[in-house]
Design an enzyme around this catalytic site. Structure first.
Site, PDB file in Angstrom:
ATOM      1  N   SER A  43       0.803  -1.223   0.000  1.00  0.00           N
ATOM      2  CA  SER A  43       0.000   0.000   0.000  1.00  0.00           C
ATOM      3  C   SER A  43       0.837   1.275   0.000  1.00  0.00           C
ATOM      4  O   SER A  43       0.381   2.316  -0.465  1.00  0.00           O
ATOM      5  CB  SER A  43      -0.921   0.003   1.224  1.00  0.00           C
ATOM      6  OG  SER A  43      -0.186  -0.220   2.414  1.00  0.00           O
ATOM      7  N   HIS A 249      -0.718   5.739   6.844  1.00  0.00           N
ATOM      8  CA  HIS A 249      -0.175   5.732   5.481  1.00  0.00           C
ATOM      9  C   HIS A 249       0.164   7.157   5.044  1.00  0.00           C
ATOM     10  O   HIS A 249      -0.403   8.121   5.578  1.00  0.00           O
ATOM     11  CB  HIS A 249      -1.182   5.130   4.497  1.00  0.00           C
ATOM     12  CG  HIS A 249      -1.263   3.638   4.554  1.00  0.00           C
ATOM     13  ND1 HIS A 249      -2.002   2.963   5.495  1.00  0.00           N
ATOM     14  CD2 HIS A 249      -0.682   2.673   3.787  1.00  0.00           C
ATOM     15  CE1 HIS A 249      -1.883   1.665   5.307  1.00  0.00           C
ATOM     16  NE2 HIS A 249      -1.080   1.457   4.287  1.00  0.00           N
TER      17      HIS A 249
END
Length: 267
Positions: A43, A249
């Site tokens: 990711s 993230h």
């Protein structure tokens, strides 16, 4: 006799000219340069957290703002394949991401290993459970990193080299998530944040060692993210978010100002 000799000279000259024009006299033709780019990984490479996802990528959540897309748009490689996928582990790279690699691949990028070490589950435990449970989960992740991850990375890196022998491979690491003694007044304890950062350092250390062993370049993004961690007041990383899979993230700025310059300097 003189005419025969002249004719022979003319014939030899003509043959030499034809060979030169066709390249037939060369021992072997020069191979075409390997200039294609393939972006592999998890990711952090697919761009989760940066938005602008390609709907065709489904749950892989590949973003137009991810560093591979940004680099490809700026440099126009002869071909570009983007197979990085949210949630990917080393086995997923081996099973489903290496297809585009071939002898024409000149550049490969990859971030992998965080999910193998249980990054997502560990951070969920830390966010939702007690300090002792968080520290125990981090210790489990640290044990996996030191004992098992290196071998799994070796398998992936060897497979990349086998399928794309001419490629320059850039392995990207992971940032430290927290600025210690930062601006956060609620949430995880300072001990939890410090241990999370130390575990990220251990993860990057193993990744860097195994990348070097395979002759790959390691892109250390920790310096780029210094001053932009969670609790910094100028974060390029999400804390807990909705949707929850974007938690911890990089933001779009984290991709363009954190990951992209590091990758670009090594590509």
């Amino acid at each position: 006799m003189r005419l025969t000799r002249i004719a022979g000279v003319v014939s030899a000259f003509a043959l030499t000219t034809v060979l030169a024009l066709t390249g037939a006299g060369a021992a072997s033709a020069e191979p075409l340069a390997a200039t294609g780019y393939v972006a592999l990984g998890d990711s952090y490479s697919s761009g989760v957290g940066s938005g602008s996802y390609d709907s065709a990528s489904g749950n892989c959540k590949r973003s137009t703002k991810a560093y591979p897309q940004l680099w490809a748009a700026a440099h126009a490689p002869s071909s570009f394949a983007f197979t990085a996928c949210s949630g990917a582990r080393t086995d997923d790279v081996l099973a489903g991401q290496l297809g585009p690699l071939n002898s024409a691949t000149g550049l490969v990028s990859i971030s992998i290993g965080g999910n193998d070490a249980g990054f997502g589950d560990t951070m969920s435990t830390c966010a939702l459970s007690s300090e002792s449970e968080c520290l125990a989960a981090l210790a489990t992740a640290g044990s996996y990193i030191s004992s098992t991850l290196g071998g799994r990375l070796d398998t992936v890196y060897a497979a990349i080299s086998a399928k794309a022998p001419a490629a320059h491979v850039v392995v990207l690491g992971y940032p430290r998530l927290y600025k210690l003694d930062g601006s956060c007044v609620v949430g995880l304890s300072e001990k939890e944040r410090s241990t999370i950062n130390a575990t990220a350092d251990a993860l990057d250390s193993v990744i860097a060692q195994r990348a070097a062993a395979h002759g790959f370049s390691f892109g250390d993004v920790r310096t780029a993210f210094t001053g932009h961690e969670i609790c910094s007041g100028s974060a390029w990383l999400h804390s807990v978010t909705l949707p929850v899979d974007e938690s911890y993230h990089p933001t779009a700025t984290g991709q363009s100002s954190g990951y992209l310059p590091v990758f670009q300097s090594l590509a």
